[in-house]
Design a protein around this motif. Sequence first.
Motif, short mmCIF file in Angstrom:
data_model
loop_
_atom_site.label_atom_id
_atom_site.label_comp_id
_atom_site.label_asym_id
_atom_site.label_seq_id
_atom_site.Cartn_x
_atom_site.Cartn_y
_atom_site.Cartn_z
N GLU A 286 2.15 -45.44 -31.36
CA GLU A 286 1.48 -46.33 -30.26
C GLU A 286 1.94 -45.77 -29.08
OE1 GLU A 286 -0.04 -49.14 -31.04
OE2 GLU A 286 0.21 -49.08 -33.28
N LEU A 287 3.29 -45.28 -28.91
CA LEU A 287 3.89 -44.97 -27.68
C LEU A 287 3.06 -43.74 -27.40
CD1 LEU A 287 7.66 -46.16 -28.00
CD2 LEU A 287 5.70 -47.19 -26.76
N ALA A 288 2.94 -42.85 -28.11
CA ALA A 288 2.14 -41.49 -27.82
C ALA A 288 0.79 -41.68 -27.18
CB ALA A 288 2.21 -40.49 -29.07
N ARG A 289 0.17 -42.33 -28.03
CA ARG A 289 -1.29 -42.95 -27.72
C ARG A 289 -1.13 -43.62 -26.37
NH1 ARG A 289 -2.65 -45.21 -31.78
NH2 ARG A 289 -3.91 -43.42 -32.70
N ASN A 290 -0.22 -44.58 -25.89
CA ASN A 290 0.04 -44.98 -24.68
C ASN A 290 0.07 -43.78 -23.33
OD1 ASN A 290 0.21 -47.93 -24.35
ND2 ASN A 290 1.69 -47.44 -22.87
N THR A 291 0.98 -43.11 -23.94
CA THR A 291 1.33 -41.83 -23.02
C THR A 291 0.02 -41.17 -22.77
OG1 THR A 291 3.49 -41.61 -23.94
CG2 THR A 291 2.56 -39.67 -22.84
N LEU A 292 -0.82 -40.74 -23.71
CA LEU A 292 -2.05 -40.12 -23.66
C LEU A 292 -3.01 -40.74 -22.85
CD1 LEU A 292 -3.61 -37.42 -24.60
CD2 LEU A 292 -4.42 -39.00 -26.69
N VAL A 293 -3.06 -42.23 -23.06
CA VAL A 293 -4.50 -43.09 -22.80
C VAL A 293 -4.13 -43.38 -21.31
CG1 VAL A 293 -5.79 -44.86 -22.75
CG2 VAL A 293 -5.20 -43.76 -24.98
N HIS A 294 -2.86 -44.21 -21.21
CA HIS A 294 -2.54 -44.76 -19.89
C HIS A 294 -1.56 -43.87 -18.88
CE1 HIS A 294 -4.07 -48.24 -21.55
NE2 HIS A 294 -3.21 -48.28 -22.80
N GLY A 295 -0.91 -42.85 -19.46
CA GLY A 295 -0.49 -41.94 -18.65
C GLY A 295 -1.02 -40.71 -18.33
N GLY A 296 -2.08 -40.45 -19.01
CA GLY A 296 -2.83 -39.01 -18.71
C GLY A 296 -2.05 -37.99 -19.38
N GLY A 297 -1.43 -38.10 -20.32
CA GLY A 297 -0.82 -37.13 -21.26
C GLY A 297 0.61 -37.09 -20.65
N GLY A 298 1.53 -36.27 -21.40
CA GLY A 298 3.00 -36.41 -21.34
C GLY A 298 3.65 -35.68 -22.08
N GLU A 299 4.76 -35.87 -22.55
CA GLU A 299 5.62 -35.55 -23.68
C GLU A 299 6.51 -36.34 -24.36
OE1 GLU A 299 8.06 -32.21 -22.51
OE2 GLU A 299 9.66 -33.49 -21.63
N MET A 300 6.89 -35.96 -25.57
CA MET A 300 7.93 -36.67 -26.08
C MET A 300 9.24 -35.81 -26.79
SD MET A 300 7.84 -38.55 -30.15
CE MET A 300 8.37 -36.87 -31.05
N GLU A 301 10.32 -36.64 -26.47
CA GLU A 301 11.51 -35.86 -26.76
C GLU A 301 12.02 -36.46 -28.04
OE1 GLU A 301 13.47 -34.49 -22.39
OE2 GLU A 301 14.82 -35.73 -23.96
N MET A 302 12.59 -35.67 -28.82
CA MET A 302 12.96 -36.29 -30.28
C MET A 302 14.38 -35.72 -30.45
SD MET A 302 11.26 -36.39 -33.77
CE MET A 302 10.93 -34.81 -34.05
N SER A 303 15.39 -36.53 -30.66
CA SER A 303 16.65 -36.03 -31.15
C SER A 303 17.46 -36.93 -32.03
CB SER A 303 17.76 -35.82 -30.01
OG SER A 303 17.76 -37.13 -29.18
N GLU A 304 18.13 -36.46 -32.84
CA GLU A 304 18.80 -37.29 -33.67
C GLU A 304 20.54 -37.83 -33.08
OE1 GLU A 304 18.84 -35.52 -37.84
OE2 GLU A 304 20.49 -36.95 -38.32
N VAL A 305 20.60 -39.00 -33.47
CA VAL A 305 21.85 -39.54 -32.64
C VAL A 305 22.74 -40.28 -34.02
CG1 VAL A 305 20.83 -39.96 -30.59
CG2 VAL A 305 20.60 -41.83 -32.16
#
Lengths: 146, 302, 146
Positions: free
Chosen positions: C49-68
């Motif tokens: 959902e959030l990645a699609r949001n980034t793509l559609v509404h934010g015009g693309g971007g990036e995701m940072e993933m880490s284990e905590v």
Amino acid sequence: MSQIPVIPLGDVLFVSIQGELYDAVALSLQDDVTNAIQAHNARGVIIDISALDMVDSFLGRVLAEIAGCSRLLGADTVVTGMRPAVAITLVELGLTLPELRTARTVEDAALMLGVWVSSRTSRAAPVAVRQDEPEAMDGGSGTDGP
Amino acid sequence: MSEPDATTQRSAAQSVADVLLRRREQVAQRWAELPLFRTVFTVTRDEAVEAGQSVVDALAVVASSGRPGDLEASGFDPVRVQIGRMSASRSRAGVSVGQVAAEVAALKDAVVDLLKAELEQEPAEIRHEAVLFASELLATLRLVTLETMLDDGQEIIVRQRQQLLEGATPVIKLWEGIVAVPLIGTLDSARSQVVMESLLEAIVAQQAKVVILDITGVSTVDTLVAQHLMKTVASARLMGAECIVSGIRPAIAQTIVQLGIDLGSVITRSSLADALAMALHRIGLRVHSAPDSPPVAGPAAL
Amino acid sequence: MSTPVDETVRLRIGSDADLSAVRLQVRAKAQAAGFGLVQQTKLVTAASELARNTLVHGGGGEMEMSEVAQAGVHGIKLAFTDSGPGIADVEQALADGYTSGNGLGMGLGGARRLVHHFDIDTRSQGTTVTIVSWATTPVDPRAVLR
């Protein structure tokens, strides 16, 4: 990624969605199904999603729209095989898709749509009586009569 | 009273660290007499002394860092496991958290006595400052101990909670294609989650077409429980199974209405028997008495 | 509140295929961190959902993933960043049914319900949505439900 085949089986269309799905492929499925309903004069659509490990709101919407379009064209859509984790997640997401008809298996969906299926599955219901037949049907050793 | 300047504080830290290292043996010997060490390390006295020495070493490291109040100080790391073992052993012996805290506090006397003796020649100001510093250091040790005990307790709670959750959700196959889940007791979020998951798994495993959620044994139904029931019903429906909620007692029905909870499209029945009759009907079966057997009263004659 | 336990992974979000990559990577990470199937599915769906949001509404971007990790429990932290116009009314965007593009409007609000921690930082130069999900439900699950 290639397109998803829409397979005509009598007057029902069968679609099995496998694996990771790109948005574009999902959208073209919507077109393909609607066109196929027209082309084959189908009165039912079965979409099996037992291979999907995730349905997000986009895909949920695509499924709901396929069902909506089909209905307008006179065909009933049944979605089958949704996994438990997928169902829980969709509901938590807020998508209960009340308009969508569902069934556990493709076979159940075929029964719902009134499509003939082989009755090899008479393993069910060992004792009670089928409602439409007064006699008990027991495939096994049901010989306790006189 | 005037604030001690930074130099005095630094030298207090250093003298405490020095004294701890120099008199490590004596401190540990005195601690070995105290219940905290004596009752935990019961095999030999040497064992208790050795354990005491490692705690003294840790305190010396933290002291020389100059931050006696730092709970997270890495100086404590080498003895955290040992402290955990000691406090766990004390709680097993029935000693309360407060008592263990008091036992740790009792370690202070030995340190302060030796500190005073060692620093006799120093000016009063330095001595005073060093005692204050040592007190704070030992207070921190007490907090570290308490923290360890709380962490352990937390872990036990989490584990037992999980066991409780897993043990409490039977899914019963009533007929080919029909399963029932009797819910008992209080339904909190976590339990509802487990109930939901095992129920949905059972739909797949048992090829169930109809699921009966029996809430006869549920003590209260509040908005949250109702919400969980609705979610379960909605999830089951998405998977292609129908849900029937049974066993709604009159009192619960009233609560549901009074709370204004809308169970919406959920199918409800007052008894499990009614729900089963309906479920059988849904899968295309009906129950009738065999012509050659005597009639038995009630729906229980299934 | 939580400490990272390994390297941060960065994924670009610029196309359909990237959304797919996000889902696969998040799934693999969640499996490795010991997430149960339902937790995995919820996190992957939220990420989708959030990645699609980034793509559609934010015009693309990036995701940072880490284990905590926190108190011995492992979790996964995902941060979605875009340099789009930002969200004018966050409260409204989180409300169900709101959508400024296409979709059922379940994106943000829905994603929030699928994870344990949800945070939006939005300004005119861009938006960052950060989510954290834990392998096991926290001791008091009611405490994290806002």
